[in-house]
Design a protein around this motif. Structure first.
Motif, PDB file in Angstrom:
ATOM      1  N   ILE A   1       0.820  -1.210   0.000  1.00 25.52           N
ATOM      2  CA  ILE A   1       0.000   0.000   0.000  1.00 25.52           C
ATOM      3  C   ILE A   1       0.853   1.259   0.000  1.00 25.52           C
ATOM      4  O   ILE A   1       0.513   2.257  -0.612  1.00 25.52           O
ATOM      5  N   THR A   2       1.997   1.211   0.689  1.00 26.84           N
ATOM      6  CA  THR A   2       2.801   2.428   0.778  1.00 26.84           C
ATOM      7  C   THR A   2       3.494   2.767  -0.525  1.00 26.84           C
ATOM      8  O   THR A   2       3.875   3.903  -0.740  1.00 26.84           O
TER       9      THR A   2
ATOM     10  N   PRO B   1      -9.385  -3.751   6.509  1.00 27.13           N
ATOM     11  CA  PRO B   1      -9.822  -3.488   7.881  1.00 27.13           C
ATOM     12  C   PRO B   1      -8.748  -2.860   8.757  1.00 27.13           C
ATOM     13  O   PRO B   1      -8.402  -3.366   9.821  1.00 27.13           O
ATOM     14  N   ILE B   2      -8.167  -1.732   8.298  1.00 26.02           N
ATOM     15  CA  ILE B   2      -7.111  -1.046   9.032  1.00 26.02           C
ATOM     16  C   ILE B   2      -7.540   0.392   9.284  1.00 26.02           C
ATOM     17  O   ILE B   2      -8.035   1.083   8.395  1.00 26.02           O
TER      18      ILE B   2
ATOM     19  N   LYS C   1       0.327 -10.589   4.476  1.00 28.37           N
ATOM     20  CA  LYS C   1       0.396  -9.341   5.224  1.00 28.37           C
ATOM     21  C   LYS C   1      -0.286  -8.215   4.453  1.00 28.37           C
ATOM     22  O   LYS C   1      -0.245  -8.164   3.226  1.00 28.37           O
ATOM     23  N   LEU C   2      -0.880  -7.301   5.222  1.00 26.72           N
ATOM     24  CA  LEU C   2      -1.529  -6.143   4.606  1.00 26.72           C
ATOM     25  C   LEU C   2      -0.520  -5.115   4.098  1.00 26.72           C
ATOM     26  O   LEU C   2      -0.760  -4.439   3.103  1.00 26.72           O
ATOM     27  N   VAL C   3       0.600  -4.963   4.785  1.00 24.91           N
ATOM     28  CA  VAL C   3       1.570  -3.925   4.466  1.00 24.91           C
ATOM     29  C   VAL C   3       2.885  -4.572   4.071  1.00 24.91           C
ATOM     30  O   VAL C   3       3.425  -5.398   4.814  1.00 24.91           O
TER      31      VAL C   3
ATOM     32  N   PRO D   1      -2.819 -10.643  -3.973  1.00 26.21           N
ATOM     33  CA  PRO D   1      -3.044  -9.656  -2.917  1.00 26.21           C
ATOM     34  C   PRO D   1      -3.517 -10.326  -1.627  1.00 26.21           C
ATOM     35  O   PRO D   1      -3.887 -11.500  -1.615  1.00 26.21           O
ATOM     36  N   PHE D   2      -3.519  -9.558  -0.553  1.00 25.93           N
ATOM     37  CA  PHE D   2      -3.979 -10.048   0.735  1.00 25.93           C
ATOM     38  C   PHE D   2      -5.463 -10.413   0.667  1.00 25.93           C
ATOM     39  O   PHE D   2      -6.304  -9.580   0.318  1.00 25.93           O
TER      40      PHE D   2
END
Length: 291
Positions: A3-4, A46-47, A149-151, A190-191
């Motif tokens: 995402i970053t 969901p973050i 992992k999300l990130v 993707p996650f």
């Protein structure tokens, strides 16, 4: 989902990218960048209340080239990063700490007008007026990535960025503008989902540069980017980016072959709430014909 990476790559502010340099020169570059602040996540993730900090190093090699009488250069860039931070995931506080390589990039510049290919001796009498150039950057999915992992640091996809730039000199003062777009391939891992797509991100940047002489120059930088909505398993997220950033750059020579560059930027408007600050320092060593 890496995402970053998308918002950070779109924040590139690179003054004097479209300038003339003598052909046959080599540049070895090492730098450090700190990125700190809030990063917006897609509504389907969901973050909440995410605060991440990234310390990154970059190593690059640059070579100035002659393209059938036109000046240009090629960059090969290998970044590495340490990402850490905390966020609430489904109401529970979670942390993430990861180190690894980010996605490597290769970039090609060609000045089509106003910047002929010149030797070091010929360059001594060159004076800039108007330069028009183009570039193409390609980023490969070579960075750290864990679909559980999300990130992540890497994005697990390819991207390309075509760009056109124009630079105009009035004595010691130079204005430079560039317009480009980031085009992404799909992330097929993707996650939690099966496929993550992303619409192109459109980018504009402008620079007001002043040459103080003796190799010292400074720039005021501005950047605008928009677009980039994500699509997860054919469902489009309401996360279109629209951001303004401003910053500054200062380049200082140390010796004939060594220089350092200081830079920083901050967000002044963000539609998605992804405001973050960037500070960095870059060391450059050059060698080649005539040095």
């Amino acid at each position: 989902m890496g995402i970053t990476s998308s918002p950070v790559s779109a924040t590139d502010m690179d003054p004097r990218a479209y300038s003339n340099i003598p052909i046959g020169l080599n540049f070895l570059i090492a730098g450090y960048t700190n990125i700190k602040g809030n990063i917006a996540f897609a509504p389907t993730v969901p973050i909440t209340n995410a605060k991440l900090e990234t310390h990154s190093s970059v190593f690059a090699y640059v070579r100035s080239l002659d393209f059938w009488g036109k000046s240009g250069k090629v960059d090969i860039i290998i970044p590495e990063a340490w990402l850490s931070g905390q966020a609430e995931v489904l109401g529970q506080q979670k942390s993430r700490d990861v180190v690894g390589f980010a996605d490597p990039m290769a970039r090609l510049y060609v000045n089509l007008y106003g910047a002929p290919a010149l030797s070091m001796k010929e360059f001594a009498s060159y004076e800039q007026d108007t330069i028009v150039g183009i570039s193409l950057a390609v980023t490969a999915p070579g960075g750290q990535y864990d679909q559980r992992k999300l990130v992540n640091i890497g994005t697990n996809r390819w991207s390309i960025k075509p760009e056109i730039g124009i630079s105009k000199a009035w004595g010691a003062l130079i204005t430079e503008f560039a317009a480009g777009m980031y085009i992404f391939t799909d992330n097929t891992q993707p996650f939690v989902k099966n496929t993550l797509e992303q619409k192109p991100i459109y980018n504009l940047q402008g620079h007001l540069i002043y040459n103080f002489g003796m190799g010292i120059w400074a720039a005021f930088d501005a950047n605008y980017y928009t677009g980039g909505r994500t699509i997860q398993d054919n469902i489009m997220d309401a996360n279109m980016q629209q951001n303004w950033r401003v910053g500054g750059t200062l380049s200082l020579p140390i010796t004939k072959q060594n220089s350092i560059k200081l830079n920083g930027s901050t967000g002044i408007y963000s539609r998605t709430g992804s405001n973050f600050d960037i500070i960095g320092i870059v060391w450059q060593y050059r060698w080649g014909e005539g040095l």
